[in-house]
Design a protein around this motif. Structure first.
Motif, short mmCIF file in Angstrom:
data_model
loop_
_atom_site.label_atom_id
_atom_site.label_comp_id
_atom_site.label_asym_id
_atom_site.label_seq_id
_atom_site.Cartn_x
_atom_site.Cartn_y
_atom_site.Cartn_z
N TRP A 29 3.08 -4.45 22.36
CA TRP A 29 2.42 -5.11 21.24
C TRP A 29 1.98 -4.08 20.20
O TRP A 29 2.16 -4.28 18.99
N ILE A 30 1.42 -2.97 20.65
CA ILE A 30 0.97 -1.93 19.73
C ILE A 30 2.14 -1.36 18.94
O ILE A 30 2.06 -1.17 17.72
N TYR A 31 3.26 -1.12 19.62
CA TYR A 31 4.43 -0.57 18.93
C TYR A 31 4.96 -1.56 17.90
O TYR A 31 5.27 -1.18 16.76
N ARG A 32 5.03 -2.83 18.29
CA ARG A 32 5.60 -3.84 17.38
C ARG A 32 4.68 -4.12 16.21
O ARG A 32 5.12 -4.17 15.05
N HIS A 33 3.40 -4.31 16.45
CA HIS A 33 2.49 -4.77 15.41
C HIS A 33 1.80 -3.64 14.66
O HIS A 33 1.65 -3.71 13.44
N MET A 34 1.34 -2.63 15.37
CA MET A 34 0.60 -1.56 14.71
C MET A 34 1.51 -0.49 14.13
O MET A 34 1.23 0.05 13.05
N TYR A 35 2.59 -0.18 14.83
CA TYR A 35 3.49 0.86 14.33
C TYR A 35 4.52 0.29 13.36
O TYR A 35 4.64 0.75 12.22
N GLN A 36 5.26 -0.74 13.78
CA GLN A 36 6.31 -1.28 12.92
C GLN A 36 5.76 -2.16 11.80
O GLN A 36 6.06 -1.95 10.63
N ASP A 37 4.92 -3.14 12.17
CA ASP A 37 4.48 -4.13 11.18
C ASP A 37 3.40 -3.60 10.25
O ASP A 37 3.27 -4.05 9.12
N GLU A 38 2.61 -2.64 10.72
CA GLU A 38 1.54 -2.12 9.87
C GLU A 38 1.87 -0.74 9.32
O GLU A 38 2.02 -0.57 8.11
N ARG A 39 2.01 0.23 10.19
CA ARG A 39 2.22 1.59 9.72
C ARG A 39 3.52 1.75 8.93
O ARG A 39 3.52 2.18 7.77
N ALA A 41 5.81 -0.62 7.89
CA ALA A 41 6.04 -1.60 6.83
C ALA A 41 5.11 -1.40 5.64
O ALA A 41 5.41 -1.81 4.53
N LEU A 42 3.98 -0.76 5.87
CA LEU A 42 3.03 -0.51 4.79
C LEU A 42 3.30 0.82 4.10
O LEU A 42 3.36 0.91 2.88
N MET A 43 3.49 1.88 4.90
CA MET A 43 3.64 3.22 4.34
C MET A 43 5.06 3.53 3.89
O MET A 43 5.28 4.44 3.09
N HIS A 44 6.05 2.80 4.41
CA HIS A 44 7.44 3.06 4.05
C HIS A 44 8.12 1.78 3.58
O HIS A 44 9.26 1.49 3.95
N ALA A 45 7.40 1.00 2.76
CA ALA A 45 7.93 -0.27 2.28
C ALA A 45 9.19 -0.03 1.44
O ALA A 45 9.18 0.78 0.51
N LYS A 46 10.27 -0.72 1.80
CA LYS A 46 11.54 -0.58 1.09
C LYS A 46 12.13 -1.96 0.84
O LYS A 46 12.06 -2.85 1.69
N GLN A 47 12.73 -2.12 -0.32
CA GLN A 47 13.38 -3.38 -0.64
C GLN A 47 14.53 -3.63 0.33
O GLN A 47 15.30 -2.73 0.65
N GLY A 48 14.61 -4.85 0.81
CA GLY A 48 15.66 -5.21 1.75
C GLY A 48 15.25 -5.04 3.20
O GLY A 48 15.98 -5.45 4.10
N GLU A 49 14.10 -4.41 3.44
CA GLU A 49 13.59 -4.25 4.79
C GLU A 49 12.23 -4.93 4.89
O GLU A 49 11.62 -5.29 3.90
N ASP A 50 11.79 -5.11 6.13
CA ASP A 50 10.49 -5.73 6.34
C ASP A 50 9.40 -4.82 5.75
O ASP A 50 9.34 -3.64 6.04
N TYR A 51 8.58 -5.39 4.89
CA TYR A 51 7.52 -4.59 4.29
C TYR A 51 6.23 -5.40 4.27
O TYR A 51 6.24 -6.62 4.42
N ARG A 52 5.12 -4.72 4.07
CA ARG A 52 3.82 -5.36 4.14
C ARG A 52 3.02 -5.00 2.89
O ARG A 52 2.75 -3.83 2.63
N LEU A 53 2.66 -6.01 2.13
CA LEU A 53 1.82 -5.83 0.95
C LEU A 53 0.63 -6.78 1.11
O LEU A 53 0.70 -7.94 0.70
N PRO A 54 -0.45 -6.32 1.72
CA PRO A 54 -1.56 -7.22 2.08
C PRO A 54 -2.48 -7.54 0.91
O PRO A 54 -3.64 -7.15 0.89
N HIS A 55 -1.95 -8.27 -0.08
CA HIS A 55 -2.77 -8.57 -1.24
C HIS A 55 -3.66 -9.80 -1.03
O HIS A 55 -4.71 -9.91 -1.66
N ASP A 56 -3.23 -10.75 -0.19
CA ASP A 56 -4.08 -11.91 0.03
C ASP A 56 -5.18 -11.54 1.01
O ASP A 56 -5.04 -10.65 1.84
N SER A 57 -6.31 -12.25 0.90
CA SER A 57 -7.51 -11.86 1.65
C SER A 57 -7.31 -11.95 3.16
O SER A 57 -7.85 -11.14 3.92
N ALA A 58 -6.53 -12.94 3.64
CA ALA A 58 -6.34 -13.10 5.08
C ALA A 58 -5.60 -11.91 5.68
O ALA A 58 -6.01 -11.34 6.70
#
Length: 219
Positions: A29-39, A41-58
């Motif tokens: 879970w840590i690898y999937r959510h904290m490393y891939q989905d957060e670290r 996807a947030l720090m290496h956001a690229k077009q065409g790949e899964d990325y995270r832009l947490p602009h909404d409050s939730a």
């Protein structure tokens, strides 16, 4: 995974999981959510790949809570492995609430027809010759999604602001001293036309504990 295996010997990595996650493999879970989905996807956001832009409050709260758990985990790991304890302190919640209300109730939101005259990095006074108009402020309220943030909604009727033409800045007026400080200068400036029925300004104060986990990340 080797790093998680090693850390788990000292402090359980399940401490990194949110409260509602109980029956899953913690390391996966840590690898999937904290490393891939957060670290990643947030720090290496690229077009065409899964990325995270947490602009909404939730999503922003979800990410902030996760970073808080990571901060506390590293704190516990350092203490357990190296014997170094992190010094920290905090005010009681009632004290924080009282201070936030007091600060917000000491000021009125204003609009002005002039920009600031400079000043220090923290204070930008509104010129004494400027024309001001006060907005009607609501009672201070705590943000339901962020317990460290208190806000006030200030509202103005354009008819009561007609003598401030044009509006060049929003600011705060200290009720006791009468001194006014610019919060935001308006490029333009702003002229209220006949189609404007209401003007609103939301402002507030945030409690930041320098010895606690970071919970505010300005853009």
């Amino acid at each position: 995974m080797d790093a998680l295996d090693e850390a788990d010997k000292f402090v359980s990595v399940r401490n990194l999981l949110p409260p509602h996650v109980t029956n899953l493999n913690a390391k996966k879970w840590i690898y999937r959510h904290m490393y891939q989905d957060e670290r990643s996807a947030l720090m290496h956001a690229k077009q065409g790949e899964d990325y995270r832009l947490p602009h909404d409050s939730a999503r922003r709260k979800e990410l902030t809570d996760s970073l808080g758990r990571l901060w506390h985990y590293v704190e516990s790991l350092i203490e357990e492995r190296l014997g170094v304890r992190h010094s920290k302190s905090s005010f009681p919640r009632a004290t924080i609430d009282a201070m936030a209300k007091t600060v917000l109730q000491q000021h009125k939101m204003v609009v002005a027809d002039a920009n600031s005259e400079g000043g220090t990095d923290e204070m930008h006074p509104i010129p004494s010759h400027a024309t001001l108009a006060e907005l009607h402020s609501s009672a201070p309220v705590r943000d339901p999604k962020d317990s460290e943030l208190w806000t006030v909604l200030a509202v103005g009727d354009p008819a009561n602001l007609a003598h401030v033409t044009p509006i060049r800045s929003f600011g705060l007026k200290n009720i006791d001293s009468g001194a006014s400080t610019v919060l935001s200068e308006i490029c333009g400036p702003l002229a209220l036309g006949s189609s404007v029925s209401r003007i609103e300004m939301l402002y507030g104060v945030r409690h930041v504990n320098p010895s606690g986990a970071p919970r505010w990340f300005p853009s």
